[in-house]
Design an enzyme around this catalytic site. Structure first.
Site, short mmCIF file in Angstrom:
data_model
loop_
_atom_site.label_atom_id
_atom_site.label_comp_id
_atom_site.label_asym_id
_atom_site.label_seq_id
_atom_site.Cartn_x
_atom_site.Cartn_y
_atom_site.Cartn_z
N LYS A 79 0.84 -1.20 0.00
CA LYS A 79 0.00 0.00 0.00
C LYS A 79 0.88 1.25 0.00
CE LYS A 79 -3.71 2.19 2.73
NZ LYS A 79 -3.04 3.38 3.26
N HIS A 83 -1.99 7.98 0.95
CA HIS A 83 -2.25 8.00 2.40
C HIS A 83 -3.26 9.09 2.76
CE1 HIS A 83 -0.48 5.90 5.97
NE2 HIS A 83 -1.18 6.81 6.60
#
Length: 331
Positions: A194, A218
């Site tokens: 991620k 993020h």
């Protein structure tokens, strides 16, 4: 239009990884800050809606508590990767034993960024011991902390324990790609990286054994001025989308947002901040209401657009409208 047959908002994620929902609950840390129902409440809400829950390493609930709240519904584990391999291996063993099927390794947070709003409000829950439950409950971390502190437990000195835990987890050093061999040694299920924002990094993730990537900035909280994740999604899908799972995170607020991300090649999307608004207002019930509303909005958007299934979505579903400063779309 006039397609007739009822539509279905389903997608294919990872083999044996859970439900076929196009929406997953993004990993969000320290949920007890927002409401006492914390991660267990959000996990229970996700279970009731068949939405996979991704537990954050920075949780205020333990791995065992989240597993109990999820029941037999799909749950994934997000790893803020400690520098200590022994601690990492212990956390992964615990997560696997608790029924977490997929690992999501966050690569964009070797350290927490400069966040003026948090600093202005003195919002530092981790430094006060909140959001460190995974580490504080881990047997290897507890043993090593006792060795460093003359036999103390994290409960004896939350601030000191937090210092050691955060120093290992958010050290600022980060891991090179080659260290994914440690993950593969201790985790035999699928794992995703991620925080991918560039096709070259997606290719490296593929080369080093990742099952997929999560295109994410993020939520705009790590690098000020970072490119929007949706801008990078098509390039990353073009680079690796036929070889690994590509998920999308950052900025999902509506059903139309989900349709856009899926049309650009994402297999599913992660949603975080809106659910936390619901959690903060009404606990578990609020989190469930936000998720249910988002799923209903997706269902309505697909129906009104004449889209019968997620498989029908593609770039041709969308029309790009150029805006000032967007040079690439004008070439």
């Amino acid at each position: 239009m006039l397609r007739g047959k009822r539509h279905e908002a389903k997608t294919i994620l990872l083999a044996n990884a859970g439900k076929d929902s196009p929406v997953l609950m993004a990993p969000v840390g320290a949920q007890q800050v927002y409401h006492e129902d914390k991660e267990t409440g959000t996990a229970a809400a996700c279970a009731e809606l068949n939405v996979p829950f991704i537990m954050s390493t920075s949780s205020t609930s333990s791995i065992a508590e989240v597993a109990a709240a999820s029941g037999d519904h799909p749950r994934w584990f997000q790893l803020y990767w400690p520098m200590d391999d022994e601690v990492t291996a212990s956390i992964l063993r615990t997560a696997k034993a608790a029924g977490f099927k997929v690992l999501v390794i966050t690569a964009d947070t070797a350290t927490v960024s400069w966040r003026p709003a948090d600093l202005d409000a003195a919002f530092l829950p981790f430094a006060r011991g909140q959001g460190n439950m995974v580490g504080f409950k881990d047997p290897v971390f507890r043993r090593k902390f006792a060795e460093l502190s003359g036999g103390a437990t994290p409960e004896d000195d939350l601030m000191l324990a937090a210092k050691h835990w955060l120093g290992d987890t958010f050290s600022g050093d980060g891991h090179p790609w080659e260290h994914l061999a440690v993950i593969r040694k201790h985790w035999d299920g699928p794992f995703l990286i991620k925080g991918i924002q560039h096709p070259a990094d997606a290719v490296l993730a593929l080369q080093h054994g990742a099952s997929g990537v999560v295109v994410s900035n993020h939520g705009g909280r790590q690098v000020d001025g970072a490119v929007g994740s949706l801008e990078m999604l098509p390039d990353i899908v073009q680079a690796v989308g036929d070889k690994m799972t590509v998920l999308f995170d950052s900025g999902i607020r509506t059903g139309a947002d989900i349709v856009k991300a899926l049309a650009l090649g994402a297999k599913a999307v992660l949603v975080g901040r809106p659910v936390m608004y619901g959690l903060g207002i009404a606990g578990k019930a609020g989190a469930k209401h936000v998720l249910a509303s988002l799923l209903a909005d997706l269902d309505g958007t697909m129906g009104l657009a004449g889209i019968k299934s997620v498989a029908e979505l593609g770039p041709a579903t969308l029309r790009r409208v150029s805006y000032g400063g967007d040079v690439k779309s004008c070439l």
